[in-house]
Design a protein around this motif. Sequence first.
Motif, mmCIF file in Angstrom:
data_model
loop_
_atom_site.group_PDB
_atom_site.id
_atom_site.type_symbol
_atom_site.label_atom_id
_atom_site.label_comp_id
_atom_site.label_asym_id
_atom_site.label_seq_id
_atom_site.Cartn_x
_atom_site.Cartn_y
_atom_site.Cartn_z
ATOM 1 N N ILE A 3 0.850 -1.186 0.000
ATOM 2 C CA ILE A 3 0.000 0.000 0.000
ATOM 3 C C ILE A 3 0.886 1.236 0.000
ATOM 4 C CG2 ILE A 3 -1.801 1.268 1.224
ATOM 5 C CD1 ILE A 3 -2.552 -1.422 2.555
ATOM 6 N N PHE A 4 0.649 2.117 -0.952
ATOM 7 C CA PHE A 4 1.380 3.371 -1.052
ATOM 8 C C PHE A 4 0.441 4.515 -0.698
ATOM 9 C CE2 PHE A 4 3.907 0.444 -3.378
ATOM 10 C CZ PHE A 4 5.208 0.947 -3.445
ATOM 11 N N ILE A 5 0.872 5.396 0.207
ATOM 12 C CA ILE A 5 0.084 6.561 0.598
ATOM 13 C C ILE A 5 0.761 7.798 0.031
ATOM 14 C CG2 ILE A 5 -0.748 7.956 2.520
ATOM 15 C CD1 ILE A 5 -0.720 5.388 4.222
ATOM 16 N N ASP A 6 0.005 8.591 -0.719
ATOM 17 C CA ASP A 6 0.595 9.782 -1.329
ATOM 18 C C ASP A 6 -0.424 10.906 -1.352
ATOM 19 O OD1 ASP A 6 2.787 11.147 -2.742
ATOM 20 O OD2 ASP A 6 3.367 9.126 -3.351
ATOM 21 N N GLY A 7 0.026 12.078 -1.783
ATOM 22 C CA GLY A 7 -0.834 13.251 -1.850
ATOM 23 C C GLY A 7 -0.039 14.509 -1.584
ATOM 24 N N MET A 8 -0.734 15.629 -1.579
ATOM 25 C CA MET A 8 -0.096 16.924 -1.393
ATOM 26 C C MET A 8 0.407 17.098 0.039
ATOM 27 S SD MET A 8 -0.122 18.740 -4.218
ATOM 28 C CE MET A 8 0.385 17.207 -4.976
ATOM 29 N N GLN A 9 1.308 18.065 0.213
ATOM 30 C CA GLN A 9 1.765 18.435 1.540
ATOM 31 C C GLN A 9 0.575 18.844 2.414
ATOM 32 O OE1 GLN A 9 3.516 18.789 -1.096
ATOM 33 N NE2 GLN A 9 5.697 18.670 -0.648
ATOM 34 N N GLN A 28 4.092 -4.033 7.701
ATOM 35 C CA GLN A 28 5.268 -3.236 8.046
ATOM 36 C C GLN A 28 5.099 -1.836 7.488
ATOM 37 O OE1 GLN A 28 8.336 -3.970 9.800
ATOM 38 N NE2 GLN A 28 8.442 -1.751 9.580
ATOM 39 N N ALA A 29 5.146 -0.836 8.358
ATOM 40 C CA ALA A 29 4.954 0.549 7.933
ATOM 41 C C ALA A 29 6.293 1.251 7.769
ATOM 42 C CB ALA A 29 4.093 1.291 8.945
ATOM 43 N N TYR A 30 6.427 2.014 6.708
ATOM 44 C CA TYR A 30 7.628 2.804 6.446
ATOM 45 C C TYR A 30 7.221 4.259 6.274
ATOM 46 C CZ TYR A 30 10.103 -1.572 5.528
ATOM 47 O OH TYR A 30 10.665 -2.821 5.642
ATOM 48 N N ARG A 31 7.738 5.090 7.163
ATOM 49 C CA ARG A 31 7.507 6.524 7.065
ATOM 50 C C ARG A 31 8.593 7.170 6.215
ATOM 51 N NH1 ARG A 31 3.556 8.176 10.476
ATOM 52 N NH2 ARG A 31 2.926 6.665 12.070
ATOM 53 N N GLU A 32 8.298 8.351 5.719
ATOM 54 C CA GLU A 32 9.292 9.092 4.955
ATOM 55 C C GLU A 32 10.522 9.322 5.835
ATOM 56 O OE1 GLU A 32 9.395 12.962 1.984
ATOM 57 O OE2 GLU A 32 8.080 12.996 3.739
ATOM 58 N N GLY A 33 11.692 8.959 5.311
ATOM 59 C CA GLY A 33 12.928 9.090 6.074
ATOM 60 C C GLY A 33 13.423 7.795 6.668
ATOM 61 N N ASP A 34 12.590 6.735 6.650
ATOM 62 C CA ASP A 34 13.041 5.413 7.096
ATOM 63 C C ASP A 34 13.932 4.773 6.029
ATOM 64 O OD1 ASP A 34 11.599 5.631 9.435
ATOM 65 O OD2 ASP A 34 9.933 4.377 8.765
ATOM 66 N N ALA A 35 14.730 3.798 6.454
ATOM 67 C CA ALA A 35 15.475 2.983 5.492
ATOM 68 C C ALA A 35 14.486 1.994 4.888
ATOM 69 C CB ALA A 35 16.629 2.259 6.182
ATOM 70 N N SER A 36 13.855 2.413 3.815
ATOM 71 C CA SER A 36 12.740 1.697 3.210
ATOM 72 C C SER A 36 13.182 0.978 1.942
ATOM 73 C CB SER A 36 11.631 2.696 2.880
ATOM 74 O OG SER A 36 10.742 2.200 1.913
ATOM 75 N N LEU A 40 13.856 6.528 -0.921
ATOM 76 C CA LEU A 40 15.174 6.946 -0.448
ATOM 77 C C LEU A 40 15.193 8.395 0.053
ATOM 78 C CD1 LEU A 40 17.395 5.254 -3.182
ATOM 79 C CD2 LEU A 40 17.412 4.725 -0.739
ATOM 80 N N ALA A 41 14.033 8.954 0.381
ATOM 81 C CA ALA A 41 14.007 10.313 0.904
ATOM 82 C C ALA A 41 14.724 10.377 2.238
ATOM 83 C CB ALA A 41 12.572 10.786 1.077
ATOM 84 N N TRP A 42 15.537 11.413 2.413
ATOM 85 C CA TRP A 42 16.291 11.636 3.643
ATOM 86 C C TRP A 42 17.238 10.477 3.946
ATOM 87 C CZ3 TRP A 42 15.630 16.523 4.330
ATOM 88 C CH2 TRP A 42 14.396 17.101 4.071
ATOM 89 N N CYS A 43 17.684 9.795 2.904
ATOM 90 C CA CYS A 43 18.624 8.689 3.052
ATOM 91 C C CYS A 43 19.818 8.895 2.121
ATOM 92 C CB CYS A 43 17.965 7.350 2.705
ATOM 93 S SG CYS A 43 16.698 6.813 3.884
ATOM 94 N N SER A 44 21.010 8.604 2.626
ATOM 95 C CA SER A 44 22.201 8.587 1.782
ATOM 96 C C SER A 44 22.273 7.236 1.085
ATOM 97 C CB SER A 44 23.463 8.787 2.617
ATOM 98 O OG SER A 44 23.448 10.037 3.275
ATOM 99 N N CYS A 129 4.713 8.406 1.076
ATOM 100 C CA CYS A 129 5.453 9.272 0.130
ATOM 101 C C CYS A 129 6.474 8.494 -0.693
ATOM 102 C CB CYS A 129 6.167 10.393 0.884
ATOM 103 S SG CYS A 129 5.101 11.446 1.853
ATOM 104 N N SER A 130 6.107 7.335 -1.185
ATOM 105 C CA SER A 130 7.075 6.471 -1.865
ATOM 106 C C SER A 130 6.748 6.211 -3.324
ATOM 107 C CB SER A 130 7.182 5.129 -1.122
ATOM 108 O OG SER A 130 7.619 5.323 0.204
ATOM 109 N N PHE A 131 5.756 6.910 -3.843
ATOM 110 C CA PHE A 131 5.410 6.736 -5.254
ATOM 111 C C PHE A 131 5.543 8.065 -6.001
ATOM 112 C CE2 PHE A 131 2.336 5.896 -8.803
ATOM 113 C CZ PHE A 131 3.021 4.834 -9.377
#
Length: 265
Positions: A3-9, A28-36, A40-44, A129-131
């Motif tokens: 399941i991908f959750i997306d939309g405007m700010q 398993q839930a992955y928030r923006e900034g997790d090692a998902s 890859l947002a907020w990830c090196s 925020c992954s799509f």
Amino acid sequence: MNIFIDGMQGAGKSTLLTRLSQAFPEYQAYREGDASPAELAWCSYLTEEQYKEMLLSFPGLREEIEKKTMTEGSMRIVPYTQILTEQSGFHRQMEQYEIYNARVPFVRFREIILSRYAALDAGRHVFECSFFQNAIESMLLYYETPEEEIAAFYREAYKILKPKGFFLLYLDPEDLRESLLRIRKERVDTEGRELWYPMMLRYLQDSPYGKTHPFTGMEEMLAHFERRRRLELRLIREELCGDALILPAKRYDMEQVIAMVRQRG
């Protein structure tokens, strides 16, 4: 499903993820900034050589960095914003290894995202925020990708993700202006100083698109997000073939959403 959750700010993506996690604890839930595995947002995103050099540059953080690192093939992924430190330059240096904002050539950017989608298993995951969000912002603002090429990218992404139980929940604000004004007011520091608005305005202004289409304030910001919203809704309707549900932001019936997820799962 995946399941991908997306939309405007400010549409309530984090809230929806929390509520789905409560209803489906087996996901398993992955928030923006997790090692998902999907984002890859907020990830090196580092090669082995870059990773070793980074560990040598910040020896005092080595243990914390290694604890947070995810290995993916020959690459190392570090969710660097989850490492709290006052060490000068750490977050700024780690930011340089993100893939967004044209830090890698577009061909490589596209390849990384699609290959990660291809490697994703058909398990039970919820992604925030992954799509759309980070990839489409980079394409619109930093690569200045034509909309038809963006559509081709998402056509390919959907082709890869569909066999893995892809389902998109898209939160669409009824009044985008009101939504942006609300988060501008809410996202402030303890002294009431604005945090989100100046950061977002600077992000827009620093982009190649922003250099040729100046962002001077809220009106230009609103116009950008309206453009992105129209494109995302078009892609949902033309490319995703029923594997998406558009929800009125903050006005949907959560029980109906849960029932639909159960039915699809």
